[in-house]
Design a protein around this motif. Structure first.
Motif, PDB file in Angstrom:
ATOM      1  N   LEU A 255     -12.815  -6.663   1.847  1.00 42.98           N
ATOM      2  CA  LEU A 255     -13.651  -7.115   1.688  1.00 42.98           C
ATOM      3  C   LEU A 255     -14.587  -7.128   3.319  1.00 42.98           C
ATOM      4  O   LEU A 255     -15.291  -6.844   4.037  1.00 42.98           O
ATOM      5  N   PHE A 256     -13.027  -7.724   4.140  1.00 41.27           N
ATOM      6  CA  PHE A 256     -13.309  -8.136   6.060  1.00 41.27           C
ATOM      7  C   PHE A 256     -13.400  -6.184   6.502  1.00 41.27           C
ATOM      8  O   PHE A 256     -14.709  -6.359   7.489  1.00 41.27           O
ATOM      9  N   GLN A 257     -13.030  -5.959   5.578  1.00 42.86           N
ATOM     10  CA  GLN A 257     -13.084  -4.617   6.882  1.00 42.86           C
ATOM     11  C   GLN A 257     -14.596  -3.612   5.887  1.00 42.86           C
ATOM     12  O   GLN A 257     -14.978  -3.290   6.739  1.00 42.86           O
ATOM     13  N   ALA A 258     -15.245  -3.691   5.405  1.00 44.92           N
ATOM     14  CA  ALA A 258     -16.058  -3.223   4.906  1.00 44.92           C
ATOM     15  C   ALA A 258     -17.352  -3.912   5.178  1.00 44.92           C
ATOM     16  O   ALA A 258     -18.733  -2.863   5.969  1.00 44.92           O
ATOM     17  N   TYR A 259     -17.422  -5.818   5.423  1.00 44.31           N
ATOM     18  CA  TYR A 259     -19.004  -5.780   5.279  1.00 44.31           C
ATOM     19  C   TYR A 259     -18.642  -7.150   6.086  1.00 44.31           C
ATOM     20  O   TYR A 259     -19.663  -8.027   6.478  1.00 44.31           O
ATOM     21  N   SER A 260     -17.410  -7.548   7.390  1.00 40.36           N
ATOM     22  CA  SER A 260     -17.040  -8.502   8.342  1.00 40.36           C
ATOM     23  C   SER A 260     -18.555  -8.010   9.074  1.00 40.36           C
ATOM     24  O   SER A 260     -18.539  -7.187   9.753  1.00 40.36           O
ATOM     25  N   PRO A 261     -19.178  -9.029  10.228  1.00 46.04           N
ATOM     26  CA  PRO A 261     -20.119  -8.709  10.698  1.00 46.04           C
ATOM     27  C   PRO A 261     -19.684  -8.567  12.218  1.00 46.04           C
ATOM     28  O   PRO A 261     -19.220  -9.033  13.136  1.00 46.04           O
ATOM     29  N   PHE A 262     -20.568  -8.071  13.261  1.00 40.85           N
ATOM     30  CA  PHE A 262     -20.802  -8.167  14.838  1.00 40.85           C
ATOM     31  C   PHE A 262     -21.980  -9.448  15.000  1.00 40.85           C
ATOM     32  O   PHE A 262     -22.519  -9.349  14.469  1.00 40.85           O
ATOM     33  N   VAL A 263     -21.195 -10.275  16.013  1.00 38.26           N
ATOM     34  CA  VAL A 263     -22.090 -11.454  15.943  1.00 38.26           C
ATOM     35  C   VAL A 263     -22.041 -10.937  17.685  1.00 38.26           C
ATOM     36  O   VAL A 263     -21.221 -10.738  18.716  1.00 38.26           O
ATOM     37  N   TYR A 264     -23.723 -10.935  18.511  1.00 39.11           N
ATOM     38  CA  TYR A 264     -24.458 -10.869  19.542  1.00 39.11           C
ATOM     39  C   TYR A 264     -24.257 -11.901  20.217  1.00 39.11           C
ATOM     40  O   TYR A 264     -24.938 -13.172  19.562  1.00 39.11           O
ATOM     41  N   PHE A 428     -22.783  -5.681   8.996  1.00 42.28           N
ATOM     42  CA  PHE A 428     -24.170  -6.019   8.809  1.00 42.28           C
ATOM     43  C   PHE A 428     -24.319  -7.221  10.783  1.00 42.28           C
ATOM     44  O   PHE A 428     -23.358  -7.503  10.940  1.00 42.28           O
ATOM     45  N   VAL A 429     -25.295  -7.744  11.246  1.00 48.27           N
ATOM     46  CA  VAL A 429     -25.135  -7.840  12.584  1.00 48.27           C
ATOM     47  C   VAL A 429     -25.950  -9.205  12.975  1.00 48.27           C
ATOM     48  O   VAL A 429     -27.314  -9.364  11.984  1.00 48.27           O
ATOM     49  N   ALA A 430     -25.070 -10.001  13.237  1.00 50.41           N
ATOM     50  CA  ALA A 430     -25.956 -11.413  13.266  1.00 50.41           C
ATOM     51  C   ALA A 430     -26.177 -11.564  14.556  1.00 50.41           C
ATOM     52  O   ALA A 430     -24.974 -11.086  16.005  1.00 50.41           O
ATOM     53  N   TYR A 431     -26.899 -12.827  14.998  1.00 54.06           N
ATOM     54  CA  TYR A 431     -27.148 -13.063  16.246  1.00 54.06           C
ATOM     55  C   TYR A 431     -27.456 -14.677  16.549  1.00 54.06           C
ATOM     56  O   TYR A 431     -27.817 -14.942  16.102  1.00 54.06           O
ATOM     57  N   ALA A 432     -26.758 -14.809  17.702  1.00 56.03           N
ATOM     58  CA  ALA A 432     -25.995 -16.555  18.261  1.00 56.03           C
ATOM     59  C   ALA A 432     -27.451 -16.532  19.352  1.00 56.03           C
ATOM     60  O   ALA A 432     -27.564 -16.078  19.465  1.00 56.03           O
ATOM     61  N   SER A 433     -28.286 -17.929  18.431  1.00 54.30           N
ATOM     62  CA  SER A 433     -29.377 -18.317  20.033  1.00 54.30           C
ATOM     63  C   SER A 433     -28.728 -18.377  20.868  1.00 54.30           C
ATOM     64  O   SER A 433     -27.237 -19.348  21.766  1.00 54.30           O
ATOM     65  N   VAL A 466     -18.994 -10.178  19.332  1.00 50.53           N
ATOM     66  CA  VAL A 466     -17.401 -10.455  19.317  1.00 50.53           C
ATOM     67  C   VAL A 466     -17.573  -9.769  18.033  1.00 50.53           C
ATOM     68  O   VAL A 466     -18.490  -9.706  16.636  1.00 50.53           O
ATOM     69  N   ASP A 467     -16.536  -9.244  17.172  1.00 54.04           N
ATOM     70  CA  ASP A 467     -16.301  -8.055  16.006  1.00 54.04           C
ATOM     71  C   ASP A 467     -15.377  -8.889  14.944  1.00 54.04           C
ATOM     72  O   ASP A 467     -14.255  -9.077  15.470  1.00 54.04           O
ATOM     73  N   THR A 468     -15.674  -9.648  14.297  1.00 53.56           N
ATOM     74  CA  THR A 468     -15.177 -10.307  13.220  1.00 53.56           C
ATOM     75  C   THR A 468     -13.862  -9.544  12.136  1.00 53.56           C
ATOM     76  O   THR A 468     -13.379 -10.016  11.986  1.00 53.56           O
ATOM     77  N   GLN A 469     -14.496  -7.984  12.992  1.00 51.41           N
ATOM     78  CA  GLN A 469     -13.416  -7.296  11.391  1.00 51.41           C
ATOM     79  C   GLN A 469     -11.820  -7.370  12.177  1.00 51.41           C
ATOM     80  O   GLN A 469     -10.655  -7.743  11.384  1.00 51.41           O
ATOM     81  N   VAL A 470     -11.763  -7.552  13.939  1.00 50.09           N
ATOM     82  CA  VAL A 470     -10.581  -7.302  14.151  1.00 50.09           C
ATOM     83  C   VAL A 470     -10.544  -8.496  14.619  1.00 50.09           C
ATOM     84  O   VAL A 470      -9.046  -9.286  14.674  1.00 50.09           O
ATOM     85  N   ALA A 471     -10.791  -9.861  14.286  1.00 52.72           N
ATOM     86  CA  ALA A 471     -10.553 -10.791  14.260  1.00 52.72           C
ATOM     87  C   ALA A 471     -11.387 -12.506  13.935  1.00 52.72           C
ATOM     88  O   ALA A 471     -12.258 -13.192  13.798  1.00 52.72           O
ATOM     89  N   HIS A 472     -10.406 -12.008  12.809  1.00 44.74           N
ATOM     90  CA  HIS A 472     -10.733 -13.277  11.471  1.00 44.74           C
ATOM     91  C   HIS A 472      -9.237 -13.680  11.228  1.00 44.74           C
ATOM     92  O   HIS A 472      -8.482 -13.143  11.060  1.00 44.74           O
ATOM     93  N   SER A 473      -9.636 -15.350  10.433  1.00 43.03           N
ATOM     94  CA  SER A 473      -8.162 -15.690   9.856  1.00 43.03           C
ATOM     95  C   SER A 473      -8.939 -16.297   9.092  1.00 43.03           C
ATOM     96  O   SER A 473      -9.646 -17.260   8.865  1.00 43.03           O
TER      97      SER A 473
END
Length: 554
Positions: A255-264, A428-433, A466-473
């Protein structure tokens, strides 16, 4: 999503002026083949004697083309292509301002007596008197259940004749739970008017990791505030092993591989996220009330933090004392970034929630927008330690991503999968304010306020991502098949930053002194509306202290 959507006229999909709902939403890429497990993504879930199947093959019954969100109307459907042995439990309704992405549950009696035909129908509402654009007339019926049973959905017809009794099934009381209205789907007016007719989506009233209510995916039709018609119920998972439909560890990784977001992050962002280990290994200090002059360096992974208890004000964390080190740690470190995943059951374990938490050593100052002027608010908004998160809600029937929650200061927003921006397949993509790190699904300015006056939340795509697919715990999972050992800091329940270290009134006075007279009153109104975390009154607490750790998002 899921099965093919059927319309009464597929030619409508080809019209250039087709409304959004005449397009069926699908994720950008096909779903992967999930690793082998027990009950996850098998298409059906045994609720302990009532088997539920998620049906997203829908036939259009009736549509209004005015009223509701964006004044685009709504369309109502009934499930088609029911699996063998399953019965319809409800119809589906959706506003026309977005692509069709709905589903409803169908039921199969697995214990004898879990389902029964209604004894009659009550007409809740008809569109015959409406002077709006509509496809013929629509009629919404409430099944009258036999004694000991409840209706869990309406029937919609395009004829004034009562539906056949064999059309739908009611559910035995012990397989039902209380539900509540959620979002507004439609009404004849452009906004919800509680004194007239309205259609709302439904969700279980009790939601959390141990709550057993199951969403049917349907709606409630309500004739004004004085509507005394019997309320619909949701389903209930009575399976003693109710989390058996949850993903196991290997399925979670898929599921992480399929959906984990990019945060800009905004191109002007100074205060970036990092890992907790980087924060503590770069000089984070633990303070104790009454002994403030002797802070203790936090050990790697927070192994010497006071664990358990409550947020009693006895301890808090802070940045290093050395000024140069303090300024460096404030800025975080993307190279050491980690997203921290907490996995939990939701809606009676028919959904899996994956909350991905991001940690920032420092939250930057806020900025106010006063018509055409942007005003920096000095130190207001600054605080040590900042936790933000996105929550992925995934169907345990299919493994599909259904919606995502974006945390925004003390609240947040659910965004349906059909409204997300995707990148690299189904991710999906997320944007941090800027400075405040609230998360949004689209770039641009979101204003906390009205009339062009409020607190700015600016988001934009930059090279900082950040790519949460490769950097999650995975730090916690609240069900047996994904049991893990949490790092010590998860159970640190005190504050991740000190209490206020500046004079809020003095900071506001500095800002007011440079404002034109006509804007001072507007500025005062903005300040009074600020949430406490922007005023910096308290340091933030960690993920496990938040209500959504064991409950639903707010």
């Amino acid at each position: 999503m899921g099965n093919c959507i059927t319309f009464s006229s597929m030619a409508s999909l080809q019209r250039k002026d087709a409304s959004p709902i005449e397009t069926a939403f699908k994720l950008p890429s096909p779903l992967p083949t999930w690793p082998h497990g027990t009950g996850f993504a098998l298409g059906t879930i045994d609720l302990g004697g009532l088997v539920a199947s998620r049906v997203s093959s829908l036939n259009k019954v009736w549509a209004a083309h005015e009223g509701g969100p964006d004044n685009l109307g709504a369309t109502f459907f009934e499930p088609s292509k029911l699996p063998e042995g399953f019965f319809m439990l409800a119809c589906y309704g959706q506003a026309n301002n977005k692509p069709l992405d709905g589903w409803v549950l169908a039921g199969k009696d697995g214990s004898g007596g879990a389902l029964r035909k209604p004894t009659d129908y009550t007409l809740v509402w008809s569109s015959e008197s409406l002077k709006i654009k509509q496809d013929g007339y629509g009629y919404i019926w409430l099944p009258v259940p036999p004694e000991g049973y409840k209706a869990v959905g309406h029937v919609v017809t395009s004829s004034p004749e009562k539906p056949p009794l064999d059309k739908i099934r009611c559910v035995r009381l012990d397989f039902t739970d209380q539900c509540e209205t959620d979002s507004w789907i439609w009404g004849p007016d452009k906004s919800s008017d509680t004194s007239s007719f309205n259609v709302y989506s439904l969700r279980p009233a009790n939601r959390g990791i141990q709550a057993l209510g199951v969403s049917v995916g349907t709606f409630l039709a309500q004739n004004g505030a004085n509507d005394t018609s019997p309320a619909l119920s949701c389903l209930k998972n009575n399976n003693p092993n109710y989390t058996s439909s949850m993903p196991n560890i290997s399925q979670l990784q898929a599921l992480f591989q399929a959906y984990s977001p990019f945060v800009y992050f905004h191109p002007d962002e100074t205060y970036l996220p990092t890992s907790v280990n980087w924060f503590v290994s770069n000089g984070a200090l633990l303070y104790k009330k009454g002994d403030e002059s002797n802070p203790v360096a936090v050990k790697l992974n927070g192994s010497n933090l006071p664990l358990g208890g409550s947020n009693d004000g006895a301890y808090w964390l802070d940045l290093p004392k050395d000024q140069a080190a303090k300024e460096r740690v404030k800025k975080g470190d993307l190279q050491s970034f980690q997203a921290y995943a907490h996995v939990k059951p939701m809606y009676g374990a028919t959904f899996t929630d994956i909350a991905l938490w991001l940690f920032y050593p420092f939250n930057g100052p806020a900025r106010a927008k006063l018509e055409l002027i942007t005003i920096p608010l000095g130190k207001i908004g600054e605080h040590v330690g900042d936790w933000e998160h996105v929550t992925l809600r995934i169907s345990n029937f299919t493994g599909e991503l259904w919606e995502v929650y974006f945390s925004q200061h003390s609240s947040g927003t659910w965004v349906n999968a059909s409204e997300l921006e995707f990148q690299s397949g189904n991710r999906f993509v997320a944007y941090a304010s800027l400075n405040g790190h609230a998360l949004y699904s689209k770039p641009g300015l979101v204003l906390q306020g009205s009339g062009g006056i409020g607190i700015r939340n600016d988001t934009a795509k930059s090279k900082m991502v950040v790519d949460t697919q490769v950097a999650h715990s995975l730090i916690a999972a609240d069900y047996p098949s994904a049991s893990i050992s949490s790092p010590p800091w998860v159970n640190y329940l005190r504050e991740w930053g000190p209490k206020i270290t500046y004079d809020t009134a003095e900071e506001l006075k500095k800002v007011e002194q440079v404002l034109p007279a006509k804007l001072k009153l507007a500025f005062d109104s903005v300040v009074k509306s600020l949430p406490s975390e922007l005023l910096g009154e308290e340091g933030p607490t960690g993920p496990k202290v938040k209500n959504n750790w064991s409950g639903d998002e707010v």
